[in-house]
Design an enzyme around this catalytic site. Structure first.
Site, PDB file in Angstrom:
ATOM      1  N   HIS A 150       0.843  -1.208   0.000  1.00  0.00           N
ATOM      2  CA  HIS A 150       0.000   0.000   0.000  1.00  0.00           C
ATOM      3  C   HIS A 150       0.875   1.255   0.000  1.00  0.00           C
ATOM      4  CE1 HIS A 150      -3.205  -2.467   2.403  1.00  0.00           C
ATOM      5  NE2 HIS A 150      -3.526  -2.473   1.127  1.00  0.00           N
ATOM      6  N   LEU A 188      -6.980   1.570   6.222  1.00  0.00           N
ATOM      7  CA  LEU A 188      -7.859   0.497   6.696  1.00  0.00           C
ATOM      8  C   LEU A 188      -8.928   0.219   5.651  1.00  0.00           C
ATOM      9  CD1 LEU A 188      -8.337   1.845  10.355  1.00  0.00           C
ATOM     10  CD2 LEU A 188      -6.491   0.384   9.469  1.00  0.00           C
ATOM     11  N   ASN A 227     -10.181  -3.363   2.861  1.00  0.00           N
ATOM     12  CA  ASN A 227     -10.274  -4.824   2.876  1.00  0.00           C
ATOM     13  C   ASN A 227      -8.906  -5.382   3.262  1.00  0.00           C
ATOM     14  OD1 ASN A 227     -11.548  -7.275   2.527  1.00  0.00           O
ATOM     15  ND2 ASN A 227     -10.751  -7.450   0.447  1.00  0.00           N
ATOM     16  N   GLY A 228      -7.857  -4.808   2.674  1.00  0.00           N
ATOM     17  CA  GLY A 228      -6.500  -5.031   3.180  1.00  0.00           C
ATOM     18  C   GLY A 228      -6.140  -3.819   4.027  1.00  0.00           C
ATOM     19  N   ARG A 271      -7.539 -11.717   5.799  1.00  0.00           N
ATOM     20  CA  ARG A 271      -6.181 -12.106   6.200  1.00  0.00           C
ATOM     21  C   ARG A 271      -6.044 -12.081   7.721  1.00  0.00           C
ATOM     22  NH1 ARG A 271      -3.977  -7.966   2.316  1.00  0.00           N
ATOM     23  NH2 ARG A 271      -3.994  -8.978   0.282  1.00  0.00           N
ATOM     24  N   ASP A 283     -16.801  -7.973   4.866  1.00  0.00           N
ATOM     25  CA  ASP A 283     -17.157  -6.573   4.628  1.00  0.00           C
ATOM     26  C   ASP A 283     -17.553  -5.907   5.949  1.00  0.00           C
ATOM     27  OD1 ASP A 283     -18.740  -4.198   3.932  1.00  0.00           O
ATOM     28  OD2 ASP A 283     -18.515  -4.932   1.882  1.00  0.00           O
ATOM     29  N   PHE A 284     -16.847  -4.837   6.278  1.00  0.00           N
ATOM     30  CA  PHE A 284     -17.077  -4.190   7.578  1.00  0.00           C
ATOM     31  C   PHE A 284     -18.497  -3.639   7.717  1.00  0.00           C
ATOM     32  CE2 PHE A 284     -13.152  -4.086  10.071  1.00  0.00           C
ATOM     33  CZ  PHE A 284     -12.272  -4.648   9.158  1.00  0.00           C
ATOM     34  N   ARG A 285     -19.136  -3.283   6.595  1.00  0.00           N
ATOM     35  CA  ARG A 285     -20.515  -2.780   6.692  1.00  0.00           C
ATOM     36  C   ARG A 285     -21.434  -3.875   7.204  1.00  0.00           C
ATOM     37  NH1 ARG A 285     -19.932  -0.208   0.853  1.00  0.00           N
ATOM     38  NH2 ARG A 285     -18.747  -2.120   0.776  1.00  0.00           N
ATOM     39  N   GLY A 344     -11.255   2.352   2.533  1.00  0.00           N
ATOM     40  CA  GLY A 344     -12.696   2.110   2.716  1.00  0.00           C
ATOM     41  C   GLY A 344     -13.199   2.250   4.140  1.00  0.00           C
ATOM     42  N   GLU A 378      -4.684   6.381  -5.021  1.00  0.00           N
ATOM     43  CA  GLU A 378      -3.469   5.744  -5.550  1.00  0.00           C
ATOM     44  C   GLU A 378      -3.322   6.013  -7.047  1.00  0.00           C
ATOM     45  OE1 GLU A 378      -2.960   1.650  -3.409  1.00  0.00           O
ATOM     46  OE2 GLU A 378      -5.002   2.348  -3.146  1.00  0.00           O
TER      47      GLU A 378
HETATM   48  P1  AMP Z   1     -11.052  -0.771   0.302  1.00  0.00           P
HETATM   49  O1  AMP Z   1     -10.284  -2.045   0.336  1.00  0.00           O
HETATM   50  O2  AMP Z   1     -10.265   0.434   0.645  1.00  0.00           O
HETATM   51  O3  AMP Z   1     -11.863  -0.601  -0.962  1.00  0.00           O
HETATM   52  O4  AMP Z   1     -12.156  -0.874   1.485  1.00  0.00           O
HETATM   53  C1  AMP Z   1     -13.158  -1.848   1.459  1.00  0.00           C
HETATM   54  C2  AMP Z   1     -13.731  -1.977   2.853  1.00  0.00           C
HETATM   55  O5  AMP Z   1     -14.294  -0.706   3.251  1.00  0.00           O
HETATM   56  C3  AMP Z   1     -14.875  -2.997   2.944  1.00  0.00           C
HETATM   57  O6  AMP Z   1     -14.644  -3.897   4.001  1.00  0.00           O
HETATM   58  C4  AMP Z   1     -16.065  -2.144   3.261  1.00  0.00           C
HETATM   59  O7  AMP Z   1     -16.915  -2.794   4.141  1.00  0.00           O
HETATM   60  C5  AMP Z   1     -15.470  -0.955   3.973  1.00  0.00           C
HETATM   61  N1  AMP Z   1     -16.408   0.155   3.956  1.00  0.00           N
HETATM   62  C6  AMP Z   1     -16.802   0.919   2.916  1.00  0.00           C
HETATM   63  N2  AMP Z   1     -17.743   1.815   3.306  1.00  0.00           N
HETATM   64  C7  AMP Z   1     -17.963   1.601   4.623  1.00  0.00           C
HETATM   65  C8  AMP Z   1     -18.812   2.187   5.611  1.00  0.00           C
HETATM   66  N3  AMP Z   1     -19.643   3.179   5.305  1.00  0.00           N
HETATM   67  N4  AMP Z   1     -18.749   1.711   6.868  1.00  0.00           N
HETATM   68  C9  AMP Z   1     -17.924   0.715   7.189  1.00  0.00           C
HETATM   69  N5  AMP Z   1     -17.090   0.124   6.308  1.00  0.00           N
HETATM   70  C10 AMP Z   1     -17.099   0.549   5.048  1.00  0.00           C
END
Ligand code: AMP
Length: 396
Positions: free
Chosen positions: A180, A208, A210-211, A240, A282-284, A330, A383
């Site tokens: 990253h 912070l 997915n990775g 991971r 997925d954190f959501r 994310g 990026e």
């Molecule tokens: P990325 O790898 O940077 O694209 O981030 C993806 C991660 O961001 C996934 O786990 C999503 O669940 C998390 N994410 C995106 N929007 C939200 C949100 N509003 N609340 C919590 N997590 C989120």
């Protein structure tokens, strides 16, 4: 200036056409199922027009050709001719210890990327395929490689060496590399700019998503980072495991009778908050289930926040203090509740969060109180823009 930014995976290829000076993206998309059948997903940003089309893509070469065709298409195109593309920037995962910065792609650069395949066995071959496909489709066009590892090359040996027999470092280059890097560089540079160059000597970046990875940045240079030889190290992530005792892997291999590769696959793809929550990576989804009272999801969120918090403490110690704490990617950009959880109890370091400002999402914003000793930022990462800027600078 038009820069085509390419991120090639083994069976996919993401692209964006952008202006490196303004950051404006004119078109972007994804080629998927390369080597199987092939599908192009394309979007024109100004009009919002979208196209999904099945196009045979036996190799990355046909994928790039499909991208060239759509960019000049009478209905979905944004340029009249491929000549309007000034240069191509490629995201490359592993530059080993050979690359401390981005570079113009020539035969020596390609050979060096090839030499790093043992360190990035999944990504580097795909990155090379993307590069070679562009060379064939656009002969003579300047191409630039931007490495995920390069920003971390300023780490001192005490941060990057592993305490294992030296021959594995000298003969096999086993060390902490970190990933990253393009995001950590973009965000830390932006933080210094936003702070007007003051009170931003000691920064911790929390990427912070997915990775996930953290970095400790002093005077704009990386001092330490949480990922290691591979992206498996550091905090737990979507799928991971993050840092674990190596004996855990040995125990699982013996118990299940599986190979090291199979065990690593489990640690990379079936672990992290996915495993702890039992619900999702997925954190959501995890936050929604935790709000409904799911105890496993509550633990997954607590564990994630706890490990991030521990790295912040460690890096504040490594830097000898802290001026700015930055959240990005994310989860870092969007989850106010996760940011609050991470910052809770960090008052002793001088971190004080403003609960109202922390509700904002996806914006460049300070979320700490005016009397917080540490300035806490949310800075959306970009990026692709960093890759486009490096490419433009080298091509010019
Ligand atoms: P990325 O790898 O940077 O694209 O981030 C993806 C991660 O961001 C996934 O786990 C999503 O669940 C998390 N994410 C995106 N929007 C939200 C949100 N509003 N609340 C919590 N997590 C989120």
């Amino acid at each position: 200036m038009n820069i085509l930014v390419i991120n090639a995976g083994s069976s996919s290829l993401k692209y964006q056409l952008m202006n490196p000076d303004t950051g404006d993206v004119t078109a972007k998309g994804l080629c998927e199922r390369i080597g199987l059948d092939g599908r192009l997903n394309h979007k024109v940003i100004a009009s919002g027009k979208k196209l999904v089309k099945d196009i045979p893509m036996p190799t990355h070469k046909e994928a790039i050709e499909a991208v060239m065709d759509i960019l000049v298409d009478s209905e979905y195109g944004v340029i009249k001719s491929v000549d309007e593309i000034d240069a191509v920037g490629h995201r490359v995962l592993h530059g080993g210890d050979k690359f401390v910065a981005s570079c113009i792609i020539d035969d020596a650069c390609k050979q060096a990327i090839r030499d790093c395949i043992p360190l990035g066995p999944l990504h580097n071959p795909a990155n090379l395929m993307g590069i070679e496909a562009c060379e064939k489709a656009m002969p003579g066009k300047p191409q630039v490689a931007v490495f995920d590892t390069a920003f971390h090359m300023t780490m001192p040996p005490k941060a990057y060496r592993y305490a294992i027999p030296t021959k594995y470092y000298t003969e096999d280059h086993l060390r902490r590399y970190g990933f990253h890097g393009t995001s950590h560089r973009f965000v830390s540079k932006r933080c210094i700019e936003l702070m007007g160059g003051k009170n931003a000597d000691k920064i911790i970046v929390c990427h912070l998503g997915n990775g996930s990875s953290l970095s400790a940045v002093k005077d704009g240079k990386c001092q330490d980072t949480s990922m290691g030889l591979s992206p498996l190290a550091g905090v737990p992530m979507g799928t991971r495991a993050g840092d674990i005792d190596t004996c855990v892997a040995q125990f699982i291999m013996n118990k299940e009778g599986i190979s090291a590769d199979e065990c690593l696959n489990m640690l990379n793809k079936k672990s992290g908050v996915l495993a702890l929550s039992g619900v999702s990576s997925d954190f959501r989804d995890i936050e929604a289930a935790a709000d409904q009272g799911n105890e496993d999801c509550k633990l997954a969120l607590e564990k994630f926040a706890y490990e991030v918090k521990k790295y912040i403490g460690a890096y504040a110690a490594a830097l000898g203090g802290l001026d700015c704490l930055v959240f990005t990617a994310g989860v870092g950009e969007n989850s106010g509740s996760m940011r609050a959880r991470i910052c809770e109890g960090l008052e002793y370091l001088g971190v004080k969060i403003d609960a109202e400002k922390n509700k904002l999402r996806g914006e460049e914003v300070i979320i700490s109180t005016p009397d917080s000793k540490v300035t806490v930022w949310v800075i959306p990462t970009n990026e692709e823009l960093m890759i486009a800027q490096d490419t433009a600078e080298l091509a010019r």
